[in-house]
Design a protein around this motif. Structure first.
Motif, PDB file in Angstrom:
ATOM      1  N   SER A 114      45.592 -19.779 -30.675  1.00 18.52           N
ATOM      2  CA  SER A 114      45.835 -19.402 -29.288  1.00 18.52           C
ATOM      3  C   SER A 114      47.177 -19.949 -28.819  1.00 18.52           C
ATOM      4  CB  SER A 114      44.736 -19.967 -28.386  1.00 18.52           C
ATOM      5  OG  SER A 114      43.481 -19.468 -28.773  1.00 18.52           O
ATOM      6  N   ALA A 115      47.710 -19.320 -27.798  1.00 17.21           N
ATOM      7  CA  ALA A 115      48.961 -19.794 -27.212  1.00 17.21           C
ATOM      8  C   ALA A 115      48.744 -21.183 -26.623  1.00 17.21           C
ATOM      9  CB  ALA A 115      49.428 -18.834 -26.127  1.00 17.21           C
ATOM     10  N   THR A 116      49.751 -22.021 -26.742  1.00 18.98           N
ATOM     11  CA  THR A 116      49.669 -23.387 -26.223  1.00 18.98           C
ATOM     12  C   THR A 116      50.745 -23.605 -25.162  1.00 18.98           C
ATOM     13  OG1 THR A 116      51.098 -24.173 -28.016  1.00 18.98           O
ATOM     14  CG2 THR A 116      48.719 -24.307 -28.371  1.00 18.98           C
ATOM     15  N   ASN A 117      50.699 -24.744 -24.513  1.00 17.78           N
ATOM     16  CA  ASN A 117      51.640 -25.072 -23.449  1.00 17.78           C
ATOM     17  C   ASN A 117      52.868 -25.783 -23.990  1.00 17.78           C
ATOM     18  OD1 ASN A 117      49.849 -24.025 -21.587  1.00 17.78           O
ATOM     19  ND2 ASN A 117      48.938 -26.001 -21.117  1.00 17.78           N
ATOM     20  N   ARG A 118      53.921 -25.741 -23.203  1.00 14.41           N
ATOM     21  CA  ARG A 118      55.143 -26.491 -23.452  1.00 14.41           C
ATOM     22  C   ARG A 118      55.407 -27.326 -22.198  1.00 14.41           C
ATOM     23  NH1 ARG A 118      53.867 -24.727 -27.733  1.00 14.41           N
ATOM     24  NH2 ARG A 118      55.078 -23.344 -29.082  1.00 14.41           N
ATOM     25  N   THR A 119      55.509 -28.639 -22.381  1.00  9.38           N
ATOM     26  CA  THR A 119      55.712 -29.532 -21.245  1.00  9.38           C
ATOM     27  C   THR A 119      57.093 -30.166 -21.319  1.00  9.38           C
ATOM     28  OG1 THR A 119      53.344 -29.988 -21.151  1.00  9.38           O
ATOM     29  CG2 THR A 119      54.791 -31.537 -20.020  1.00  9.38           C
ATOM     30  N   TYR A 120      57.799 -30.103 -20.204  1.00 12.31           N
ATOM     31  CA  TYR A 120      59.135 -30.673 -20.097  1.00 12.31           C
ATOM     32  C   TYR A 120      59.130 -31.785 -19.065  1.00 12.31           C
ATOM     33  CZ  TYR A 120      60.666 -26.701 -22.772  1.00 12.31           C
ATOM     34  OH  TYR A 120      60.817 -25.789 -23.774  1.00 12.31           O
ATOM     35  N   THR A 121      59.740 -32.897 -19.424  1.00 12.87           N
ATOM     36  CA  THR A 121      59.894 -34.009 -18.497  1.00 12.87           C
ATOM     37  C   THR A 121      61.362 -34.077 -18.097  1.00 12.87           C
ATOM     38  OG1 THR A 121      58.098 -35.225 -19.550  1.00 12.87           O
ATOM     39  CG2 THR A 121      59.631 -36.506 -18.201  1.00 12.87           C
ATOM     40  N   ILE A 122      61.588 -34.086 -16.792  1.00  7.06           N
ATOM     41  CA  ILE A 122      62.943 -34.172 -16.258  1.00  7.06           C
ATOM     42  C   ILE A 122      63.049 -35.475 -15.470  1.00  7.06           C
ATOM     43  CG2 ILE A 122      64.671 -33.108 -14.768  1.00  7.06           C
ATOM     44  CD1 ILE A 122      63.260 -30.420 -15.315  1.00  7.06           C
ATOM     45  N   LYS A 123      63.953 -36.335 -15.903  1.00  8.51           N
ATOM     46  CA  LYS A 123      64.210 -37.588 -15.188  1.00  8.51           C
ATOM     47  C   LYS A 123      65.240 -37.279 -14.101  1.00  8.51           C
ATOM     48  CE  LYS A 123      62.517 -40.860 -16.146  1.00  8.51           C
ATOM     49  NZ  LYS A 123      61.281 -41.464 -15.685  1.00  8.51           N
ATOM     50  N   VAL A 124      64.897 -37.611 -12.855  1.00  9.80           N
ATOM     51  CA  VAL A 124      65.777 -37.353 -11.719  1.00  9.80           C
ATOM     52  C   VAL A 124      66.330 -38.696 -11.240  1.00  9.80           C
ATOM     53  CG1 VAL A 124      65.973 -36.340  -9.428  1.00  9.80           C
ATOM     54  CG2 VAL A 124      64.392 -35.337 -11.106  1.00  9.80           C
ATOM     55  N   LEU A 125      67.643 -38.834 -11.280  1.00  6.99           N
ATOM     56  CA  LEU A 125      68.286 -40.105 -10.970  1.00  6.99           C
ATOM     57  C   LEU A 125      68.381 -40.380  -9.474  1.00  6.99           C
ATOM     58  CD1 LEU A 125      71.186 -39.858 -13.591  1.00  6.99           C
ATOM     59  CD2 LEU A 125      68.876 -40.760 -13.890  1.00  6.99           C
ATOM     60  N   ASP A 126      68.391 -39.330  -8.664  1.00 10.31           N
ATOM     61  CA  ASP A 126      68.466 -39.482  -7.201  1.00 10.31           C
ATOM     62  C   ASP A 126      67.278 -38.759  -6.538  1.00 10.31           C
ATOM     63  OD1 ASP A 126      69.354 -36.923  -7.843  1.00 10.31           O
ATOM     64  OD2 ASP A 126      70.982 -36.924  -6.398  1.00 10.31           O
ATOM     65  N   TYR A 127      66.084 -39.083  -6.996  1.00  2.00           N
ATOM     66  CA  TYR A 127      64.861 -38.413  -6.548  1.00  2.00           C
ATOM     67  C   TYR A 127      64.688 -38.533  -5.035  1.00  2.00           C
ATOM     68  CZ  TYR A 127      59.898 -37.155  -6.502  1.00  2.00           C
ATOM     69  OH  TYR A 127      58.682 -36.561  -6.261  1.00  2.00           O
ATOM     70  N   THR A 128      64.392 -37.401  -4.419  1.00  2.00           N
ATOM     71  CA  THR A 128      64.267 -37.317  -2.971  1.00  2.00           C
ATOM     72  C   THR A 128      63.023 -36.512  -2.613  1.00  2.00           C
ATOM     73  OG1 THR A 128      66.665 -37.286  -2.762  1.00  2.00           O
ATOM     74  CG2 THR A 128      65.428 -36.553  -0.861  1.00  2.00           C
ATOM     75  N   VAL A 129      62.324 -36.928  -1.572  1.00  3.21           N
ATOM     76  CA  VAL A 129      61.231 -36.161  -0.993  1.00  3.21           C
ATOM     77  C   VAL A 129      61.662 -35.788   0.412  1.00  3.21           C
ATOM     78  CG1 VAL A 129      58.824 -36.187  -0.258  1.00  3.21           C
ATOM     79  CG2 VAL A 129      59.499 -37.375  -2.353  1.00  3.21           C
ATOM     80  N   LYS A 130      61.717 -34.480   0.684  1.00  3.39           N
ATOM     81  CA  LYS A 130      62.160 -34.012   2.013  1.00  3.39           C
ATOM     82  C   LYS A 130      60.968 -33.484   2.794  1.00  3.39           C
ATOM     83  CE  LYS A 130      66.742 -32.682   0.444  1.00  3.39           C
ATOM     84  NZ  LYS A 130      67.705 -31.619   0.390  1.00  3.39           N
TER      85      LYS A 130
END
Length: 130
Positions: A114-130
């Motif tokens: 069966s098809a499986t998932n691909r997971t990507y992790t992105i590190k954000v250096l200036d992470y912001t919550v607006k």
């Protein structure tokens, strides 16, 4: 009663809209550390230490047939720093991300019946919550 529509969540990486999410959790975003640490002395004096750390992590989960896989793998291989934003245009508007994100590595690959998932992790250096 409030409503939520996953179709109103848009993730962009270097201005490119990511598509082909897996079933279930599409995007997870979090600040890596608390904004402050609280401690107290043996005599009960309290102190707050402000944490200036602005690192965050965005995790994107795609299905195996997503057209965005080759793009994110390429960004990981290039080690390119790019803007990354997640915008939820639902009743409660939410925006998270930053201008300096880097895909940590190409997604792990699994092949089977069966098809499986691909997971990507992105590190954000200036992470912001607006």
């Amino acid at each position: 009663m409030g409503t939520y529509d996953a179709r109103k969540v848009v993730t962009t990486v270097d201005g490119v809209i990511i598509t082909g999410y897996s079933d279930g959790s599409m995007v997870k975003a979090s600040k890596d550390n608390d904004n402050f640490e609280a401690s107290s002395s043996a005599q009960g004096d309290s102190i707050i230490t402000i944490n200036g750390d602005s690192l965050g992590t965005i995790e994107i989960t795609l299905n195996q047939t997503s057209p965005s896989i080759s793009y994110l793998d390429q960004l990981a291989n290039e080690r390119k720093i790019v803007p990354v934003w997640v915008n939820s245009n639902n009743e409660v508007k939410e925006v998270v991300g930053g201008t300096q994100g880097i895909v940590t590595k190409p997604a792990d690959k699994e092949f089977g019946k069966s098809a499986t998932n691909r997971t990507y992790t992105i590190k954000v250096l200036d992470y912001t919550v607006k």
